[in-house]
Scaffold this motif. Structure first.
Motif, PDB file in Angstrom:
ATOM      1  N   THR A 115      88.478  38.763  -0.503  1.00 49.62           N
ATOM      2  CA  THR A 115      88.239  39.749   0.541  1.00 49.62           C
ATOM      3  C   THR A 115      86.734  39.921   0.661  1.00 49.62           C
ATOM      4  OG1 THR A 115      90.294  40.935   0.117  1.00 49.62           O
ATOM      5  CG2 THR A 115      88.564  42.143   1.274  1.00 49.62           C
ATOM      6  N   VAL A 116      86.216  39.612   1.840  1.00 49.66           N
ATOM      7  CA  VAL A 116      84.788  39.751   2.130  1.00 49.66           C
ATOM      8  C   VAL A 116      84.609  41.015   2.953  1.00 49.66           C
ATOM      9  CG1 VAL A 116      82.786  38.703   3.264  1.00 49.66           C
ATOM     10  CG2 VAL A 116      84.495  37.247   2.174  1.00 49.66           C
ATOM     11  N   LYS A 117      83.659  41.850   2.553  1.00 53.88           N
ATOM     12  CA  LYS A 117      83.369  43.067   3.305  1.00 53.88           C
ATOM     13  C   LYS A 117      81.875  43.158   3.577  1.00 53.88           C
ATOM     14  CE  LYS A 117      87.190  45.843   1.496  1.00 53.88           C
ATOM     15  NZ  LYS A 117      87.556  47.073   0.788  1.00 53.88           N
ATOM     16  N   ALA A 118      81.538  43.762   4.689  1.00 56.15           N
ATOM     17  CA  ALA A 118      80.149  44.085   5.029  1.00 56.15           C
ATOM     18  C   ALA A 118      80.142  45.517   5.532  1.00 56.15           C
ATOM     19  CB  ALA A 118      79.614  43.142   6.104  1.00 56.15           C
ATOM     20  N   ALA A 119      79.129  46.263   5.125  1.00 50.22           N
ATOM     21  CA  ALA A 119      79.038  47.671   5.519  1.00 50.22           C
ATOM     22  C   ALA A 119      77.569  48.066   5.626  1.00 50.22           C
ATOM     23  CB  ALA A 119      79.738  48.550   4.485  1.00 50.22           C
ATOM     24  N   PRO A 120      77.288  49.060   6.475  1.00 49.27           N
ATOM     25  CA  PRO A 120      75.913  49.565   6.538  1.00 49.27           C
ATOM     26  C   PRO A 120      75.522  50.155   5.180  1.00 49.27           C
ATOM     27  CG  PRO A 120      77.306  50.584   8.229  1.00 49.27           C
ATOM     28  CD  PRO A 120      78.191  49.774   7.349  1.00 49.27           C
ATOM     29  N   SER A 121      74.244  50.066   4.852  1.00 51.67           N
ATOM     30  CA  SER A 121      73.774  50.561   3.550  1.00 51.67           C
ATOM     31  C   SER A 121      73.166  51.945   3.630  1.00 51.67           C
ATOM     32  CB  SER A 121      72.726  49.613   2.994  1.00 51.67           C
ATOM     33  OG  SER A 121      71.547  49.705   3.778  1.00 51.67           O
ATOM     34  N   GLY A 122      72.861  52.403   4.836  1.00 54.26           N
ATOM     35  CA  GLY A 122      72.126  53.651   4.985  1.00 54.26           C
ATOM     36  C   GLY A 122      70.635  53.406   5.149  1.00 54.26           C
ATOM     37  N   GLN A 123      70.196  52.168   4.919  1.00 56.49           N
ATOM     38  CA  GLN A 123      68.812  51.772   5.148  1.00 56.49           C
ATOM     39  C   GLN A 123      68.753  50.972   6.445  1.00 56.49           C
ATOM     40  OE1 GLN A 123      66.926  49.745   1.821  1.00 56.49           O
ATOM     41  NE2 GLN A 123      68.540  50.496   0.482  1.00 56.49           N
ATOM     42  N   ASP A 124      67.644  51.082   7.159  1.00 56.78           N
ATOM     43  CA  ASP A 124      67.497  50.325   8.403  1.00 56.78           C
ATOM     44  C   ASP A 124      67.613  48.832   8.154  1.00 56.78           C
ATOM     45  OD1 ASP A 124      67.148  52.599   9.906  1.00 56.78           O
ATOM     46  OD2 ASP A 124      64.956  52.479   9.908  1.00 56.78           O
ATOM     47  N   VAL A 169      69.732  46.879   6.803  1.00 55.23           N
ATOM     48  CA  VAL A 169      70.247  46.371   5.535  1.00 55.23           C
ATOM     49  C   VAL A 169      71.769  46.563   5.497  1.00 55.23           C
ATOM     50  CG1 VAL A 169      70.247  46.605   3.013  1.00 55.23           C
ATOM     51  CG2 VAL A 169      68.095  46.822   4.286  1.00 55.23           C
ATOM     52  N   LEU A 170      72.464  45.493   5.145  1.00 56.48           N
ATOM     53  CA  LEU A 170      73.909  45.532   4.977  1.00 56.48           C
ATOM     54  C   LEU A 170      74.252  45.305   3.518  1.00 56.48           C
ATOM     55  CD1 LEU A 170      75.052  43.271   7.953  1.00 56.48           C
ATOM     56  CD2 LEU A 170      75.003  45.776   7.871  1.00 56.48           C
ATOM     57  N   VAL A 228      71.811  42.256   2.227  1.00 57.08           N
ATOM     58  CA  VAL A 228      71.105  41.396   3.178  1.00 57.08           C
ATOM     59  C   VAL A 228      70.286  42.268   4.123  1.00 57.08           C
ATOM     60  CG1 VAL A 228      73.108  41.241   4.734  1.00 57.08           C
ATOM     61  CG2 VAL A 228      71.352  39.499   4.837  1.00 57.08           C
ATOM     62  N   ARG A 229      69.027  41.871   4.298  1.00 60.27           N
ATOM     63  CA  ARG A 229      68.131  42.550   5.244  1.00 60.27           C
ATOM     64  C   ARG A 229      67.968  41.628   6.447  1.00 60.27           C
ATOM     65  NH1 ARG A 229      63.908  43.362   2.219  1.00 60.27           N
ATOM     66  NH2 ARG A 229      64.431  45.500   1.671  1.00 60.27           N
ATOM     67  N   SER A 230      68.293  42.131   7.615  1.00 63.76           N
ATOM     68  CA  SER A 230      68.274  41.287   8.809  1.00 63.76           C
ATOM     69  C   SER A 230      66.924  41.253   9.512  1.00 63.76           C
ATOM     70  CB  SER A 230      69.347  41.745   9.799  1.00 63.76           C
ATOM     71  OG  SER A 230      69.076  43.057  10.233  1.00 63.76           O
ATOM     72  N   LEU A 231      66.056  42.189   9.215  1.00 63.99           N
ATOM     73  CA  LEU A 231      64.799  42.283   9.964  1.00 63.99           C
ATOM     74  C   LEU A 231      63.658  42.601   9.017  1.00 63.99           C
ATOM     75  CD1 LEU A 231      63.634  42.368  12.900  1.00 63.99           C
ATOM     76  CD2 LEU A 231      63.985  44.830  12.818  1.00 63.99           C
ATOM     77  N   GLN A 260      72.570  46.364  -8.712  1.00 70.51           N
ATOM     78  CA  GLN A 260      71.762  45.177  -8.978  1.00 70.51           C
ATOM     79  C   GLN A 260      71.417  44.442  -7.682  1.00 70.51           C
ATOM     80  OE1 GLN A 260      74.423  43.500 -11.957  1.00 70.51           O
ATOM     81  NE2 GLN A 260      72.783  43.667 -13.490  1.00 70.51           N
ATOM     82  N   ALA A 261      72.336  44.414  -6.741  1.00 69.13           N
ATOM     83  CA  ALA A 261      72.049  43.790  -5.446  1.00 69.13           C
ATOM     84  C   ALA A 261      70.965  44.580  -4.711  1.00 69.13           C
ATOM     85  CB  ALA A 261      73.323  43.701  -4.607  1.00 69.13           C
ATOM     86  N   ASP A 262      71.081  45.900  -4.719  1.00 71.48           N
ATOM     87  CA  ASP A 262      70.068  46.741  -4.076  1.00 71.48           C
ATOM     88  C   ASP A 262      68.702  46.543  -4.727  1.00 71.48           C
ATOM     89  OD1 ASP A 262      72.024  47.748  -2.394  1.00 71.48           O
ATOM     90  OD2 ASP A 262      72.203  49.677  -3.447  1.00 71.48           O
ATOM     91  N   GLU A 263      68.696  46.461  -6.047  1.00 69.73           N
ATOM     92  CA  GLU A 263      67.441  46.280  -6.789  1.00 69.73           C
ATOM     93  C   GLU A 263      66.793  44.935  -6.444  1.00 69.73           C
ATOM     94  OE1 GLU A 263      66.118  45.599 -11.408  1.00 69.73           O
ATOM     95  OE2 GLU A 263      67.780  46.966 -11.014  1.00 69.73           O
ATOM     96  N   ALA A 264      67.598  43.890  -6.382  1.00 69.45           N
ATOM     97  CA  ALA A 264      67.065  42.565  -6.046  1.00 69.45           C
ATOM     98  C   ALA A 264      66.473  42.560  -4.642  1.00 69.45           C
ATOM     99  CB  ALA A 264      68.158  41.511  -6.173  1.00 69.45           C
TER     100      ALA A 264
END
Length: 194
Positions: free
Chosen positions: A57-66, A68-69, A121-124, A178-182
């Motif tokens: 199951t793959v999910k993507a969601a907003p992170s609350g940061q501009d 960034v997913l 992931v940061r798109s911009l 850990q993903a956020d930190e990276a």
């Protein structure tokens, strides 16, 4: 799907050469030892099989940061299996995929039964704001051989479209923190903050 295979091959060639330039035109350097590695498969690849797409199951969601997913990948099978250590993230009909940070060669990530891996992931990038394009969807894939899952911009709280320029993704990590930190260690273009 031929497009995904071409994108994955392009990304692999880019990573293999690691000349300091990303596919999106931003400079990139190898990561420092301070970044936590995404734990590559501990068992030999021959002992484990690639995860079947229907077992994930793959999910993507907003992170609350501009721009960034947060991504997550859960293994619903009864056995550990392998996924690519870098999520393949593509934007609309644009060429290329998000560049991994830290830059890494092709290898596998072991996903135990019932466990979830995380990426960000940061798109911009800040420097690409004036060059950004807007797309209506993003596709996230655990293995280049998979079709992936499509997420519309509206489902990611971006009804006007996802803005993208020089996207960067983390490797799969065992925790969301850990993903956020990276991702925080990058400036959005695969380069360490100075």
């Amino acid at each position: 799907m031929p497009t995904r295979t071409v994108l994955a091959a392009s990304a692999a060639a880019l990573l293999a050469s690691a000349t300091g330039a990303s596919a999106t035109g931003a400079s990139a350097t190898a990561a420092s030892a301070d970044i936590r590695p995404a734990h590559p498969a501990a068992a030999p690849a021959a002992a484990l099989k690639l995860c079947a797409e229907n077992a994930l199951t793959v999910k993507a969601a907003p992170s609350g940061q501009d721009h960034v997913l947060r991504l997550s990948l859960k293994n619903h099978s009864s056995r550990a299996c392998l996924v690519d250590r870098v999520p393949l993230v593509t934007y609309g009909d644009l060429d290329g995929a998000a560049v991994p940070f830290p830059l890494s060669g092709s290898s596998a990530y072991k996903l135990d039964a019932g466990k979830t891996a995380h990426a960000a992931v940061r798109s911009l990038s800040a420097s690409g704001d004036s060059d950004a394009r807007s797309v209506g969807y993003v596709v996230v894939t655990a293995n280049p051989e998979h079709h992936g899952k499509k997420f519309t911009a509206a489902s990611l709280s971006e009804p006007g479209g996802l803005r993208v320029w020089s996207p960067v993704t983390t490797l799969w990590q065992p925790t969301r923190a850990q993903a956020d930190e990276a991702l925080a260690e990058s400036d959005g273009a695969g380069v360490l903050k100075v």
